[in-house]
Design a protein around this motif. Structure first.
Motif, short mmCIF file in Angstrom:
data_model
loop_
_atom_site.label_atom_id
_atom_site.label_comp_id
_atom_site.label_asym_id
_atom_site.label_seq_id
_atom_site.Cartn_x
_atom_site.Cartn_y
_atom_site.Cartn_z
N ASN A 1 0.82 -1.22 0.00
CA ASN A 1 0.00 0.00 0.00
C ASN A 1 0.85 1.26 0.00
O ASN A 1 0.60 2.21 -0.76
CB ASN A 1 -0.93 0.00 1.21
N ASP A 2 1.87 1.28 0.84
CA ASP A 2 2.73 2.46 0.94
C ASP A 2 3.44 2.75 -0.38
O ASP A 2 3.45 3.89 -0.86
CB ASP A 2 3.77 2.27 2.06
N ALA B 1 2.08 6.06 -7.47
CA ALA B 1 0.89 6.45 -8.24
C ALA B 1 1.05 7.70 -9.11
O ALA B 1 0.53 7.74 -10.23
CB ALA B 1 -0.30 6.62 -7.30
N LYS C 1 -9.82 3.96 -9.34
CA LYS C 1 -8.92 5.03 -9.80
C LYS C 1 -8.56 4.88 -11.27
O LYS C 1 -7.78 5.67 -11.81
CB LYS C 1 -7.65 5.03 -8.95
N ASN D 1 1.15 3.87 -3.29
CA ASN D 1 0.74 5.27 -3.13
C ASN D 1 1.86 6.22 -3.54
O ASN D 1 1.61 7.28 -4.13
CB ASN D 1 0.31 5.53 -1.70
N LEU D 2 3.09 5.85 -3.23
CA LEU D 2 4.24 6.67 -3.64
C LEU D 2 4.45 6.63 -5.15
O LEU D 2 4.87 7.62 -5.77
CB LEU D 2 5.51 6.18 -2.93
N TRP E 1 -7.95 0.34 -6.67
CA TRP E 1 -7.24 0.78 -7.87
C TRP E 1 -8.12 0.77 -9.10
O TRP E 1 -7.95 1.56 -10.03
CB TRP E 1 -5.97 -0.04 -8.07
N ARG F 1 -7.37 -3.79 -2.49
CA ARG F 1 -6.56 -3.12 -3.51
C ARG F 1 -7.16 -3.28 -4.90
O ARG F 1 -7.11 -2.35 -5.71
CB ARG F 1 -5.12 -3.64 -3.46
#
Length: 283
Positions: free
Chosen positions: A70-71, A77, A107, A74-75, A104, A100
């Motif tokens: 997840n971390d 993206a 998005k 997000n970085l 996603w 997830r």
């Protein structure tokens, strides 16, 4: 072009295999040296994960757990191309994989969880097993890509998160199998039996061959026609414990098994087949 996030032993060999097949691969890792080391193989390393994924059609991930996936996603993206496909080979929770996939998709991106039963040599040689489940249209489109990375692509159907669950189940078996083997070696040491003799025994008698029949028996739900009574199995289990103690050592998981056997004997199952200890897991 592909991007690969997470250059551990598995990820690094996946990258090497892709490059050998003529793919252009961008790589990133939290410890930058692991990514830059792959430049000698033809990869292009980046210090910033968002830069690493720019222009990629497919992004592969091999990280530690749900939180790290997840971390890092997000970085990354801000660098995603429209409609990019994210393929996550990390062993995670089923809940995380489901969340997830949906998040996603909302998005505008495709996320597919594809965990593996593969070690680093498998990743390099494109052998072993890869698991997928979920949207069958997505899986159908990605099957040629994924099949080229592994010896066997196993499609577990339309249920989101099932691949993650099956991966955890498989790893559970591997962990308990290895722990049981460790106890076996400990008992052998207490009995002054060399490892070479154990290996010779298993060359002649392969207990792994019993797995399908044992699974069938355990899940049949009937235990009143024993091939090995629980009380007798418990007697042998005590011999394991006593022999280890006399040899000055201690078994790790057998005590818990003995306690579970005692629980079922106390419930009146001493004369049933010993596989009754698994009854609660199927009912």
């Amino acid at each position: 072009m592909r991007a690969f996030i997470g250059m551990g032993l598995l990820g690094s060999n996946f990258v090497r295999a892709l490059i050998r097949k003529g793919e252009q691969v961008n790589v990133w890792n939290r410890t930058a040296a692991k990514a830059t080391a792959l430049e000698a193989d033809g990869a292009k390393a980046f210090a910033n994960v968002a830069d690493a994924v720019k222009g990629a059609d497919i992004i592969h991930i091999t990280l530690k757990d749900d939180a790290s996936v997840n971390d890092v996603l997000n970085l990354a993206a801000p660098g995603f191309a429209p409609g990019v496909v994210i393929i996550d080979h990390t062993t995670t929770s089923a809940e995380g994989a489901i969340q997830r996939t949906q998040a996603w998709k909302e998005k505008g991106y495709t996320y597919l969880h594809a965990p593996v039963f593969m070690g680093p040599p498998n990743a390099l040689e494109s052998t072993g097993y890869m698991l997928v489940s979920g949207d069958q249209t997505v899986i159908g489109k990605l099957t040629p890509t994924l099949s080229a990375m592994t010896g066997k692509l196993i499609n577990l159907g339309a249920e989101e998160g099932k691949a993650a669950g099956m991966k955890l189940m498989g790893n559970c078996f591997l962990v308990t199998f290895t722990a049981g083997l460790a106890d076996t070696l400990t008992l052998a040491k207490a009995l002054n039996i060399p490892v070479s003799d154990i290996a010779a025994l298993f060359d002649l008698w392969n207990p792994g061959a019993m797995l399908p029949a044992r699974l069938k028996r355990m899940t049949a739900g009937t235990y009143d026609k024993p091939s090995w009574e629980l009380s007798m199995a418990r007697k042998d289990t005590q011999l394991f414990l006593d022999s280890a103690a006399k040899g000055g050592t201690q078994l790790a998981i057998v005590p818990a098994i003995a306690a579970e056997m005692d629980r079922w004997i106390a419930k009146g199952h001493g004369n049933d087949d010993w596989t009754v200890i698994g009854k609660d897991s199927i009912s």
